[in-house]
Design a protein around this motif. Structure first.
Motif, short mmCIF file in Angstrom:
data_model
loop_
_atom_site.label_atom_id
_atom_site.label_comp_id
_atom_site.label_asym_id
_atom_site.label_seq_id
_atom_site.Cartn_x
_atom_site.Cartn_y
_atom_site.Cartn_z
N ALA A 253 38.27 8.74 -21.51
CA ALA A 253 39.03 8.57 -20.27
C ALA A 253 38.25 7.80 -19.21
O ALA A 253 38.84 7.29 -18.25
CB ALA A 253 39.44 9.94 -19.70
N ILE A 254 36.93 7.70 -19.36
CA ILE A 254 36.12 7.03 -18.32
C ILE A 254 36.52 5.57 -18.15
O ILE A 254 36.72 5.12 -17.01
CB ILE A 254 34.62 7.18 -18.63
N ALA A 348 37.18 -2.14 -18.24
CA ALA A 348 36.66 -1.15 -19.18
C ALA A 348 35.51 -1.69 -20.02
O ALA A 348 34.62 -0.94 -20.42
CB ALA A 348 37.79 -0.66 -20.08
N ALA A 349 35.52 -3.00 -20.28
CA ALA A 349 34.45 -3.58 -21.10
C ALA A 349 33.08 -3.40 -20.45
O ALA A 349 32.06 -3.41 -21.13
CB ALA A 349 34.73 -5.06 -21.34
N ALA A 350 33.07 -3.22 -19.13
CA ALA A 350 31.80 -3.05 -18.42
C ALA A 350 31.14 -1.72 -18.73
O ALA A 350 29.92 -1.58 -18.62
CB ALA A 350 32.03 -3.17 -16.90
N VAL A 351 31.93 -0.72 -19.12
CA VAL A 351 31.37 0.61 -19.40
C VAL A 351 31.42 0.98 -20.87
O VAL A 351 30.81 1.97 -21.28
CB VAL A 351 32.10 1.70 -18.57
N ASP A 352 32.11 0.20 -21.69
CA ASP A 352 32.27 0.55 -23.10
C ASP A 352 30.95 0.76 -23.84
O ASP A 352 30.83 1.71 -24.62
CB ASP A 352 33.11 -0.52 -23.82
N PRO A 353 29.92 -0.09 -23.64
CA PRO A 353 28.66 0.15 -24.37
C PRO A 353 28.05 1.52 -24.09
O PRO A 353 27.52 2.16 -25.00
CB PRO A 353 27.75 -0.98 -23.86
N VAL A 354 28.12 1.97 -22.84
CA VAL A 354 27.60 3.29 -22.50
C VAL A 354 28.41 4.39 -23.18
O VAL A 354 27.86 5.36 -23.71
CB VAL A 354 27.60 3.49 -20.97
N GLY A 359 29.08 8.66 -27.05
CA GLY A 359 30.05 9.22 -27.98
C GLY A 359 29.49 9.60 -29.32
O GLY A 359 30.14 10.31 -30.10
N GLU A 360 28.27 9.16 -29.62
CA GLU A 360 27.64 9.55 -30.88
C GLU A 360 27.29 11.04 -30.90
O GLU A 360 27.15 11.63 -31.98
CB GLU A 360 26.38 8.72 -31.12
N ASN A 361 27.13 11.64 -29.73
CA ASN A 361 26.65 13.03 -29.67
C ASN A 361 27.55 13.98 -28.89
O ASN A 361 27.34 15.19 -28.94
CB ASN A 361 25.25 13.07 -29.05
N GLN A 362 28.52 13.47 -28.13
CA GLN A 362 29.34 14.37 -27.31
C GLN A 362 30.72 13.79 -27.09
O GLN A 362 30.94 12.58 -27.21
CB GLN A 362 28.65 14.65 -25.97
#
Length: 419
Positions: A253-254, A348-354, A359-362
């Motif tokens: 949702a971020i 959204a592309a600005a935050v997708d890498p983060v 998302g690998e762990n939570q």
């Protein structure tokens, strides 16, 4: 009262389920396609909640009291014009010959009744969704129509609304109609004792003491104030912290919360207790204002170039130090952050890498959502601080809340490497 991620995750799914049911019922009533907007679990202070309602725009709400598994108040809130547009849509295919004037000064008996009906069905959709997820019963009172331009009509009789400095858990969802300007928000004000009982029932781990989360929220607020001071010093532009709240949201949702426009900013990974990510995002116009203030010569208007990029990274680096050093001082630990990574991308592309990394762990995250504003100039900065959830729980369990007001937030700035 203790919070844990699993219990809050259940609450989040509950809110999303309720929003989906409410959207479906609105579509059925109006035959207008709807979509669920962002759903948030906000930890907000009373002054911030009231500020949402004191923007000089007249609002209309339908409020119900809840008893049973959840006690408190549920409220669907429209901007006044949106409420009347819903009524227009409802009455368009009816036998009524009444014309609805969106600019009219008063709600008459028919329009008030129609809005109340819509709001009640929406409230019931949300509440039925919660009851389904919790596998329990929640009773709803007779709906009450409320209107006004200040917070008082909406919250004056609601005991569950927090005082100015009190931190409350607030559920907030939005639904929008596709292709039209109709939209509304939903608020749930749960009674603290009722929420504590549900949390105890759903909790699967040790959890975080509520007063520790309150303390961390105050700590983040001080960090945001340090960011504003740093930005003022470095750019010469007077800045201040506007609205800041702590959200609990799903990672997916971020990106939905990020403005759908070209953004410029910097991202950091921080390591210590807690670890996580920190982002400072500006719209392009704000970023150009910063570069103009920091670089004593003309730079490329269409881009940022080496000097413009360096200026944005330098500001971000010093703001990150101000934000994170304050946390480290209060937590009596060390938090290091990476060199700044420059961002120039769409929405959204600005935050997708983060998000991909986390998302690998939570699945969920606490997000400190801050806006730093410049007085009289185009300089708005969205600050997202997203700590690792396991680190956050450990850090907060060791937090001495008495240290928060006593500990200085003096930043120790890192020098940027020349690129």
């Amino acid at each position: 009262m203790k919070l844990d991620v699993n219990a809050l995750g259940t609450f989040y799914r509950m809110a999303r389920e309720g929003a989906g049911l409410a959207a479906g019922r609105l579509t059925h009533m109006t035959e207008v396609e709807t979509q669920v907007g962002v759903t948030k679990l906000n930890f907000m202070r009373g002054r911030e909640i009231r500020r949402d309602f004191e923007d000089a725009n007249e609002k209309v709400a339908v409020r119900v009291k809840l008893t049973g598994a959840i006690e408190g108040y549920s409220m669907v809130v429209f901007e006044r014009e949106n409420a009347l547009r819903v009524v227009e849509t409802l009455l368009a295919d009816s036998d009524s010959e009444t014309d609805i004037d969106v600019d009219a000064g008063e709600f008459d008996e028919m329009t008030q009744s129609a809005v109340t009906e819509v709001g009640h069905i929406m409230n019931s959709g949300f509440i039925d969704g919660w009851a389904d997820v919790l596998e329990t019963v929640i009773d709803v009172s007779t709906p009450e129509f409320v209107e006004g331009v200040t917070a008082e009509p909406f919250f004056g009789e609601v005991d569950e609304t927090p005082d100015e400095d009190d931190l409350a858990l607030l559920f907030q969802s939005s639904i929008e109609t596709v292709g039209t300007e109709i939209g509304f928000s939903h608020y749930l004000f749960p009674k603290r004792e009722s929420m504590a009982a549900l949390l105890d029932r759903l909790r699967t781990s040790g959890g975080i003491e509520y007063d520790k989360l309150d303390g961390f929220d105050r700590m983040a607020e001080r960090g945001a104030e340090e960011v504003a001071k740093t930005a003022t010093t470095l750019t010469g532009i007077d800045t201040s912290v506007e609205i800041r709240r702590l959200n609990f949201v799903s990672l997916e949702a971020i990106p939905e919360q990020v403005a759908d426009e070209t953004l410029v900013g910097v991202a950091f990974e921080f390591d210590g207790m807690p670890s996580g990510y920190l982002l400072f995002l500006f719209d392009e116009e704000s970023a150009h204002e910063i570069v103009d203030a920091m670089v004593p010569m003309e730079v490329d208007e269409d881009g940022f170039g080496e000097m413009g990029t360096s200026a944005i990274k330098e500001l971000g680096n010093i703001m990150a130090s101000g934000f994170l050093d304050g946390w480290a001082n209060v937590l009596d630990t060390t938090i290091d952050h990476s060199t700044p990574e420059f961002i120039h991308d769409m929405g959204a592309a600005a935050v997708d890498p983060v998000i991909i990394q986390l998302g690998e762990n939570q699945e969920f995250a606490f997000v400190f959502d801050t806006v730093v504003m410049a007085d009289g100039r185009e300089f708005d900065c969205e600050v997202y601080a997203i700590p690792d959830e396991n680190d956050l729980e450990r850090a907060l369990n060791n937090l001495d809340v008495d240290r928060i007001e006593e500990t200085p937030t003096t930043a120790e700035f890192q020098e940027l490497e020349n690129s």
